[in-house]
Design a protein around this motif. Structure first.
Motif, mmCIF file in Angstrom:
data_model
loop_
_atom_site.group_PDB
_atom_site.id
_atom_site.type_symbol
_atom_site.label_atom_id
_atom_site.label_comp_id
_atom_site.label_asym_id
_atom_site.label_seq_id
_atom_site.Cartn_x
_atom_site.Cartn_y
_atom_site.Cartn_z
ATOM 1 N N ALA A 1 1.728 -8.016 -4.347
ATOM 2 C CA ALA A 1 2.264 -6.883 -3.456
ATOM 3 C C ALA A 1 2.691 -7.572 -2.266
ATOM 4 O O ALA A 1 3.354 -7.409 -1.662
ATOM 5 C CB ALA A 1 1.629 -6.392 -3.342
ATOM 6 N N ASN A 2 2.693 -9.108 -1.922
ATOM 7 C CA ASN A 2 2.738 -9.386 -1.093
ATOM 8 C C ASN A 2 4.549 -9.865 -0.485
ATOM 9 O O ASN A 2 5.126 -9.907 -1.338
ATOM 10 C CB ASN A 2 2.640 -11.132 -0.650
ATOM 11 C CG ASN A 2 1.338 -11.382 -1.116
ATOM 12 O OD1 ASN A 2 0.422 -11.571 -2.356
ATOM 13 N ND2 ASN A 2 0.421 -11.818 -0.237
ATOM 14 N N TYR A 3 4.468 -9.483 0.685
ATOM 15 C CA TYR A 3 6.351 -9.021 0.487
ATOM 16 C C TYR A 3 7.320 -10.526 0.418
ATOM 17 O O TYR A 3 7.577 -10.430 -0.117
ATOM 18 C CB TYR A 3 5.888 -8.555 1.888
ATOM 19 C CG TYR A 3 7.872 -8.385 1.998
ATOM 20 C CD1 TYR A 3 8.598 -7.546 1.749
ATOM 21 C CD2 TYR A 3 8.663 -8.909 3.084
ATOM 22 C CE1 TYR A 3 9.750 -6.862 1.526
ATOM 23 C CE2 TYR A 3 10.023 -8.779 3.397
ATOM 24 C CZ TYR A 3 10.607 -7.389 2.992
ATOM 25 O OH TYR A 3 11.650 -7.483 3.064
ATOM 26 N N SER A 4 6.138 -11.525 0.724
ATOM 27 C CA SER A 4 7.436 -12.564 0.771
ATOM 28 C C SER A 4 7.247 -13.055 -0.720
ATOM 29 O O SER A 4 7.963 -14.528 -0.947
ATOM 30 C CB SER A 4 6.194 -13.683 1.882
ATOM 31 O OG SER A 4 4.332 -13.836 0.897
ATOM 32 N N LEU A 5 6.434 -12.650 -1.406
ATOM 33 C CA LEU A 5 6.405 -13.189 -2.874
ATOM 34 C C LEU A 5 7.940 -11.981 -3.648
ATOM 35 O O LEU A 5 8.032 -12.240 -5.195
ATOM 36 C CB LEU A 5 4.854 -12.959 -3.270
ATOM 37 C CG LEU A 5 4.552 -13.937 -3.114
ATOM 38 C CD1 LEU A 5 2.923 -13.873 -3.989
ATOM 39 C CD2 LEU A 5 5.081 -15.150 -3.380
ATOM 40 N N GLY A 6 7.978 -11.379 -3.406
ATOM 41 C CA GLY A 6 9.317 -10.693 -3.252
ATOM 42 C C GLY A 6 8.910 -9.137 -3.817
ATOM 43 O O GLY A 6 9.278 -8.422 -4.408
ATOM 44 N N GLY A 7 7.424 -8.672 -3.746
ATOM 45 C CA GLY A 7 6.956 -6.665 -3.717
ATOM 46 C C GLY A 7 8.308 -6.627 -2.886
ATOM 47 O O GLY A 7 8.490 -6.842 -1.851
ATOM 48 N N SER A 8 7.678 -4.857 -2.817
ATOM 49 C CA SER A 8 8.875 -4.028 -1.644
ATOM 50 C C SER A 8 7.852 -3.805 -0.536
ATOM 51 O O SER A 8 6.985 -3.374 -0.781
ATOM 52 C CB SER A 8 8.977 -2.945 -2.619
ATOM 53 O OG SER A 8 8.039 -2.131 -3.334
ATOM 54 N N ALA A 9 8.625 -3.078 0.247
ATOM 55 C CA ALA A 9 7.492 -2.343 1.507
ATOM 56 C C ALA A 9 8.046 -1.100 2.413
ATOM 57 O O ALA A 9 9.049 -1.369 2.096
ATOM 58 C CB ALA A 9 7.584 -3.760 2.200
ATOM 59 N N GLU A 10 7.410 -0.301 2.638
ATOM 60 C CA GLU A 10 8.034 0.531 3.382
ATOM 61 C C GLU A 10 6.795 0.989 4.450
ATOM 62 O O GLU A 10 5.702 0.741 3.954
ATOM 63 C CB GLU A 10 7.841 1.920 2.011
ATOM 64 C CG GLU A 10 6.592 2.312 1.320
ATOM 65 C CD GLU A 10 6.848 3.277 0.403
ATOM 66 O OE1 GLU A 10 7.050 4.945 1.115
ATOM 67 O OE2 GLU A 10 7.252 3.193 -0.801
ATOM 68 N N LYS A 11 7.219 1.607 5.355
ATOM 69 C CA LYS A 11 6.499 2.412 6.449
ATOM 70 C C LYS A 11 5.197 3.102 5.771
ATOM 71 O O LYS A 11 5.817 4.010 4.875
ATOM 72 C CB LYS A 11 7.665 3.019 7.694
ATOM 73 C CG LYS A 11 6.534 3.121 8.702
ATOM 74 C CD LYS A 11 7.910 3.886 10.006
ATOM 75 C CE LYS A 11 6.652 4.231 11.003
ATOM 76 N NZ LYS A 11 7.596 4.939 11.965
ATOM 77 N N TYR A 12 4.488 2.818 6.396
ATOM 78 C CA TYR A 12 3.296 3.378 6.251
ATOM 79 C C TYR A 12 2.055 4.413 7.120
ATOM 80 O O TYR A 12 2.433 3.371 8.049
ATOM 81 C CB TYR A 12 2.146 3.097 5.326
ATOM 82 C CG TYR A 12 1.361 3.597 5.062
ATOM 83 C CD1 TYR A 12 0.518 4.363 3.413
ATOM 84 C CD2 TYR A 12 -0.244 3.268 5.309
ATOM 85 C CE1 TYR A 12 -0.376 4.961 3.127
ATOM 86 C CE2 TYR A 12 -1.475 4.360 4.708
ATOM 87 C CZ TYR A 12 -1.517 5.084 3.391
ATOM 88 O OH TYR A 12 -2.693 6.266 3.218
ATOM 89 N N VAL A 13 1.946 5.422 7.717
ATOM 90 C CA VAL A 13 1.361 6.309 8.583
ATOM 91 C C VAL A 13 -0.734 6.108 8.087
ATOM 92 O O VAL A 13 -0.567 6.614 7.015
ATOM 93 C CB VAL A 13 1.787 6.916 8.295
ATOM 94 C CG1 VAL A 13 0.537 7.894 9.659
ATOM 95 C CG2 VAL A 13 3.127 7.009 9.002
ATOM 96 N N VAL A 14 -1.189 5.257 8.130
ATOM 97 C CA VAL A 14 -2.906 5.530 7.789
ATOM 98 C C VAL A 14 -3.488 7.082 8.442
ATOM 99 O O VAL A 14 -2.562 7.337 9.337
ATOM 100 C CB VAL A 14 -3.369 4.187 9.203
ATOM 101 C CG1 VAL A 14 -2.500 2.588 8.433
ATOM 102 C CG2 VAL A 14 -2.837 4.265 10.378
ATOM 103 N N SER A 15 -4.105 7.165 7.399
ATOM 104 C CA SER A 15 -5.141 8.205 8.222
ATOM 105 C C SER A 15 -6.197 8.320 9.278
ATOM 106 O O SER A 15 -6.256 7.066 9.876
ATOM 107 C CB SER A 15 -5.560 8.500 7.632
ATOM 108 O OG SER A 15 -6.779 7.946 6.834
ATOM 109 N N ALA A 16 -6.735 9.347 9.826
ATOM 110 C CA ALA A 16 -7.502 9.137 11.072
ATOM 111 C C ALA A 16 -8.908 8.686 10.062
ATOM 112 O O ALA A 16 -9.073 7.490 11.406
ATOM 113 C CB ALA A 16 -7.683 10.348 11.538
ATOM 114 N N ALA A 17 -9.100 8.289 9.272
ATOM 115 C CA ALA A 17 -10.112 7.882 8.914
ATOM 116 C C ALA A 17 -9.602 5.932 8.967
ATOM 117 O O ALA A 17 -10.818 5.138 9.421
ATOM 118 C CB ALA A 17 -11.088 8.057 7.317
ATOM 119 N N GLN A 18 -8.665 6.534 8.149
ATOM 120 C CA GLN A 18 -8.413 4.686 7.746
ATOM 121 C C GLN A 18 -8.224 3.806 9.361
ATOM 122 O O GLN A 18 -8.850 3.084 9.401
ATOM 123 C CB GLN A 18 -6.793 4.784 7.336
ATOM 124 C CG GLN A 18 -7.423 5.148 5.820
ATOM 125 C CD GLN A 18 -5.934 5.199 4.933
ATOM 126 O OE1 GLN A 18 -4.935 5.385 5.557
ATOM 127 N NE2 GLN A 18 -5.661 5.288 3.657
#
Length: 263
Positions: free
Chosen positions: A174-191
Protein backbone atom coordinates in the motif's frame (compact mmCIF):
# COMPACT_ATOMS: atom_id res chain seq x y z
CA UNK A 1 21.08 24.00 11.04
CA UNK A 2 22.11 21.39 8.50
CA UNK A 3 19.98 18.87 6.60
CA UNK A 4 22.01 15.85 5.47
CA UNK A 5 21.09 13.61 2.53
CA UNK A 6 22.80 11.23 0.19
CA UNK A 7 22.97 12.88 -3.23
CA UNK A 8 20.35 10.75 -4.97
CA UNK A 9 17.90 11.16 -2.09
CA UNK A 10 18.48 14.92 -1.98
CA UNK A 11 17.40 15.14 -5.60
CA UNK A 12 14.25 13.09 -4.95
CA UNK A 13 13.37 15.12 -1.85
CA UNK A 14 14.20 18.62 -3.07
CA UNK A 15 10.60 19.74 -2.50
CA UNK A 16 10.75 18.85 1.19
CA UNK A 17 14.18 20.44 1.51
CA UNK A 18 12.87 23.70 0.07
CA UNK A 19 9.92 23.59 2.43
CA UNK A 20 12.28 23.25 5.38
CA UNK A 21 14.29 26.21 4.09
CA UNK A 22 11.14 28.34 3.95
CA UNK A 23 10.88 28.19 7.73
CA UNK A 24 14.52 27.96 8.82
CA UNK A 25 17.96 28.63 7.40
CA UNK A 26 19.10 25.11 6.53
CA UNK A 27 22.36 24.31 4.80
CA UNK A 28 21.99 21.24 2.61
CA UNK A 29 24.92 18.82 2.83
CA UNK A 30 24.96 15.98 0.29
CA UNK A 31 27.27 13.12 1.20
CA UNK A 32 28.10 9.76 -0.36
CA UNK A 33 31.48 8.80 1.12
CA UNK A 34 30.81 6.50 4.07
CA UNK A 35 34.37 5.26 4.52
CA UNK A 36 36.11 6.02 7.81
CA UNK A 37 38.07 8.83 6.14
CA UNK A 38 34.89 10.16 4.59
CA UNK A 39 33.09 10.12 7.93
CA UNK A 40 35.97 11.95 9.60
CA UNK A 41 35.67 14.68 6.99
CA UNK A 42 31.90 14.72 7.37
CA UNK A 43 32.22 15.14 11.13
CA UNK A 44 34.31 18.22 10.52
CA UNK A 45 31.69 19.53 8.09
CA UNK A 46 28.90 19.06 10.64
CA UNK A 47 30.72 20.20 13.79
CA UNK A 48 28.79 22.43 16.20
CA UNK A 49 25.57 22.22 14.19
CA UNK A 50 22.20 20.57 14.74
CA UNK A 51 21.91 18.04 11.91
CA UNK A 52 18.65 16.73 10.49
CA UNK A 53 19.97 13.28 9.56
CA UNK A 54 17.99 12.07 6.51
CA UNK A 55 20.16 9.03 5.79
CA UNK A 56 19.63 5.33 6.44
CA UNK A 57 23.10 4.75 7.86
CA UNK A 58 23.02 3.56 11.50
CA UNK A 59 26.76 2.93 11.73
CA UNK A 60 27.53 6.35 10.27
CA UNK A 61 25.09 7.94 12.71
CA UNK A 62 26.83 6.26 15.65
CA UNK A 63 30.25 7.34 14.34
CA UNK A 64 29.09 10.96 14.17
CA UNK A 65 27.43 10.92 17.58
CA UNK A 66 30.63 9.54 19.09
CA UNK A 67 32.24 12.77 17.84
CA UNK A 68 29.60 14.94 19.54
CA UNK A 69 27.57 15.68 16.39
CA UNK A 70 23.97 16.34 17.42
CA UNK A 71 21.74 14.27 15.11
CA UNK A 72 17.98 14.36 14.68
CA UNK A 73 16.96 11.55 14.83
CA UNK A 74 19.62 10.13 17.10
CA UNK A 75 21.67 7.10 16.05
CA UNK A 76 19.70 4.56 18.09
CA UNK A 77 16.46 5.55 16.34
CA UNK A 78 18.19 5.08 12.98
CA UNK A 79 19.45 1.66 14.06
CA UNK A 80 16.12 0.30 15.27
CA UNK A 81 13.94 1.83 12.55
CA UNK A 82 16.15 0.54 9.73
CA UNK A 83 16.19 -3.05 10.98
CA UNK A 84 12.75 -4.66 10.88
CA UNK A 85 13.88 -7.43 13.21
CA UNK A 86 15.02 -4.90 15.81
CA UNK A 87 11.75 -2.98 15.40
CA UNK A 88 9.80 -6.21 16.02
CA UNK A 89 11.85 -6.93 19.14
CA UNK A 90 11.12 -3.45 20.45
CA UNK A 91 7.37 -3.92 19.88
CA UNK A 92 7.47 -7.20 21.79
CA UNK A 93 9.37 -5.58 24.65
CA UNK A 94 6.77 -2.81 24.86
CA UNK A 95 3.87 -5.28 24.76
CA UNK A 96 2.50 -3.84 21.50
CA UNK A 97 0.15 -5.74 19.18
CA UNK A 98 2.54 -6.53 16.33
CA UNK A 99 2.65 -8.59 13.14
CA UNK A 100 4.33 -11.92 14.04
CA UNK A 101 7.84 -11.92 12.60
CA UNK A 102 10.33 -14.76 12.20
CA UNK A 103 13.88 -15.34 11.05
CA UNK A 104 12.79 -18.49 9.21
CA UNK A 105 9.58 -19.06 7.27
CA UNK A 106 7.02 -20.67 9.64
CA UNK A 107 4.83 -21.75 6.70
CA UNK A 108 4.09 -20.98 3.07
CA UNK A 109 2.81 -18.86 1.50
CA UNK A 110 4.19 -16.02 3.58
CA UNK A 111 5.58 -12.51 3.27
CA UNK A 112 9.34 -12.18 3.02
CA UNK A 113 11.18 -8.89 3.52
CA UNK A 114 14.75 -7.72 3.70
CA UNK A 115 15.30 -6.51 7.25
CA UNK A 116 16.77 -3.22 6.06
CA UNK A 117 14.42 -2.52 3.13
CA UNK A 118 12.16 0.51 2.90
CA UNK A 119 9.53 2.08 0.69
CA UNK A 120 7.94 -1.26 -0.18
CA UNK A 121 11.06 -2.57 -1.92
CA UNK A 122 12.29 -6.12 -1.30
CA UNK A 123 8.89 -7.29 -0.04
CA UNK A 124 7.18 -10.29 -1.62
CA UNK A 125 4.63 -13.01 -1.05
CA UNK A 126 6.36 -16.32 -1.75
CA UNK A 127 5.33 -19.97 -1.98
CA UNK A 128 8.87 -21.22 -1.23
CA UNK A 129 12.37 -19.93 -0.54
CA UNK A 130 13.18 -20.45 -4.21
CA UNK A 131 10.62 -17.75 -5.11
CA UNK A 132 12.56 -14.96 -3.40
CA UNK A 133 13.72 -12.67 -6.23
CA UNK A 134 16.06 -10.36 -4.28
CA UNK A 135 19.32 -10.88 -2.44
CA UNK A 136 19.64 -9.83 1.18
CA UNK A 137 21.96 -10.82 3.99
CA UNK A 138 19.11 -10.48 6.49
CA UNK A 139 15.58 -11.73 5.82
CA UNK A 140 12.45 -11.74 7.94
CA UNK A 141 9.24 -13.69 7.37
CA UNK A 142 5.67 -12.79 8.31
CA UNK A 143 2.32 -14.53 7.87
CA UNK A 144 -0.11 -13.06 5.36
CA UNK A 145 -2.37 -10.96 7.57
CA UNK A 146 -5.81 -10.06 6.27
CA UNK A 147 -6.25 -6.31 6.65
CA UNK A 148 -8.32 -3.50 5.19
CA UNK A 149 -5.54 -0.91 4.91
CA UNK A 150 -2.34 0.19 6.53
CA UNK A 151 -1.83 3.41 8.46
CA UNK A 152 1.24 5.59 8.80
CA UNK A 153 1.27 7.83 11.84
CA UNK A 154 3.58 10.86 11.83
CA UNK A 155 5.08 11.72 15.19
CA UNK A 156 7.12 14.83 16.00
CA UNK A 157 8.54 14.76 19.49
CA UNK A 158 5.77 13.53 21.76
CA UNK A 159 2.93 14.59 19.49
CA UNK A 160 1.00 12.78 16.79
CA UNK A 161 0.75 15.42 14.05
CA UNK A 162 -1.24 13.38 11.54
CA UNK A 163 -1.93 9.97 10.05
CA UNK A 164 -2.56 8.59 6.59
CA UNK A 165 -4.54 5.49 5.64
CA UNK A 166 -3.03 3.80 2.61
CA UNK A 167 -4.74 1.25 0.40
CA UNK A 168 -3.11 -0.88 -2.28
CA UNK A 169 -3.67 -0.13 -5.95
CA UNK A 170 -3.15 -3.58 -7.48
CA UNK A 171 -0.96 -5.47 -5.02
CA UNK A 172 -0.64 -6.12 -1.30
CA UNK A 173 1.78 -3.20 -0.99
CA UNK A 174 0.00 0.00 0.00
CA UNK A 175 3.01 2.34 -0.17
CA UNK A 176 1.99 5.71 -1.59
CA UNK A 177 5.23 5.90 -3.58
CA UNK A 178 4.25 2.66 -5.34
CA UNK A 179 0.88 3.94 -6.50
CA UNK A 180 -1.35 3.19 -3.51
CA UNK A 181 -4.13 5.58 -2.56
CA UNK A 182 -3.98 7.71 0.57
CA UNK A 183 -6.52 9.49 2.73
CA UNK A 184 -6.38 11.32 6.02
CA UNK A 185 -6.91 9.09 9.03
CA UNK A 186 -7.78 10.01 12.60
CA UNK A 187 -6.18 7.64 15.08
CA UNK A 188 -8.21 6.33 18.00
CA UNK A 189 -7.24 7.07 21.57
CA UNK A 190 -5.88 3.53 21.96
CA UNK A 191 -3.84 3.79 18.75
CA UNK A 192 -2.41 7.17 19.77
CA UNK A 193 -1.46 5.82 23.19
CA UNK A 194 0.41 2.90 21.62
CA UNK A 195 2.12 5.07 19.00
CA UNK A 196 3.38 7.53 21.60
CA UNK A 197 4.62 4.70 23.81
CA UNK A 198 6.78 3.55 20.90
CA UNK A 199 8.05 7.05 20.09
CA UNK A 200 8.89 7.79 23.72
CA UNK A 201 10.72 4.50 24.14
CA UNK A 202 12.96 5.52 21.24
CA UNK A 203 13.27 9.15 22.34
CA UNK A 204 12.64 10.02 18.71
CA UNK A 205 12.08 13.46 17.20
CA UNK A 206 10.49 12.75 13.80
CA UNK A 207 9.39 9.27 12.73
CA UNK A 208 6.63 7.39 10.99
CA UNK A 209 5.02 4.40 12.69
CA UNK A 210 3.05 1.95 10.53
CA UNK A 211 0.30 -0.44 11.56
CA UNK A 212 -2.23 -2.65 9.79
CA UNK A 213 -5.96 -2.11 10.23
CA UNK A 214 -7.69 -5.45 10.71
CA UNK A 215 -11.28 -6.19 9.60
CA UNK A 216 -12.44 -6.38 13.23
CA UNK A 217 -11.11 -2.90 13.99
CA UNK A 218 -7.95 -3.94 15.83
CA UNK A 219 -4.49 -2.82 14.79
CA UNK A 220 -1.16 -4.60 14.45
CA UNK A 221 2.08 -2.62 14.37
CA UNK A 222 4.38 -3.38 11.49
CA UNK A 223 7.30 -1.00 10.92
CA UNK A 224 9.03 2.22 11.97
CA UNK A 225 10.35 4.67 9.38
CA UNK A 226 13.40 6.91 9.84
CA UNK A 227 13.87 8.94 7.80
CA UNK A 228 10.17 9.10 7.04
CA UNK A 229 8.80 10.49 3.78
CA UNK A 230 6.00 13.04 3.85
CA UNK A 231 4.46 12.94 0.36
CA UNK A 232 1.24 11.27 1.49
CA UNK A 233 0.99 13.67 4.44
CA UNK A 234 1.10 16.69 2.11
CA UNK A 235 -1.56 15.11 -0.11
CA UNK A 236 -3.99 14.58 2.77
CA UNK A 237 -3.34 17.32 5.37
CA UNK A 238 -3.58 21.10 5.46
CA UNK A 239 -0.76 21.41 7.99
CA UNK A 240 2.76 21.81 6.66
CA UNK A 241 4.84 19.09 8.30
CA UNK A 242 8.08 20.92 7.46
CA UNK A 243 6.87 23.91 9.47
CA UNK A 244 5.86 21.66 12.38
CA UNK A 245 9.23 19.93 12.30
CA UNK A 246 11.15 23.21 12.20
CA UNK A 247 9.25 24.41 15.26
CA UNK A 248 10.36 21.27 17.11
CA UNK A 249 13.96 21.63 15.93
CA UNK A 250 14.14 25.22 17.17
CA UNK A 251 13.19 24.00 20.64
CA UNK A 252 15.87 21.31 20.46
CA UNK A 253 18.44 23.86 19.32
CA UNK A 254 17.90 25.87 22.47
CA UNK A 255 18.30 22.83 24.71
CA UNK A 256 20.78 20.63 22.86
CA UNK A 257 24.00 19.40 24.49
CA UNK A 258 27.43 20.35 23.18
CA UNK A 259 26.12 23.63 21.81
CA UNK A 260 29.09 25.94 21.31
CA UNK A 261 29.06 29.05 23.44
CA UNK A 262 28.79 32.25 21.49
CA UNK A 263 31.59 34.72 21.97
Amino acid sequence: MIVLYESADAERNIGFIRELQRFQEFRLVEWDDWTVDGLERLAGELADELVLFRVRRPEAARFLEDRDIFLVNRAEVNRVANDKWQSFQLMLLLGMPVVPTFRQAPEFPCVVKSADGHGGTEVEIVESLDDISFDSESLIFQPIVEHTADVRVYVIGNEVVGAVKRSAADSFKANYSLGGSAEKYVVSAAQEKDVLKIARSLNSDYIGIDFLLLPDGRHLFNEIEDPVGARSFYETHDDNIAELLVGHLKKLEKERPFRPKKE
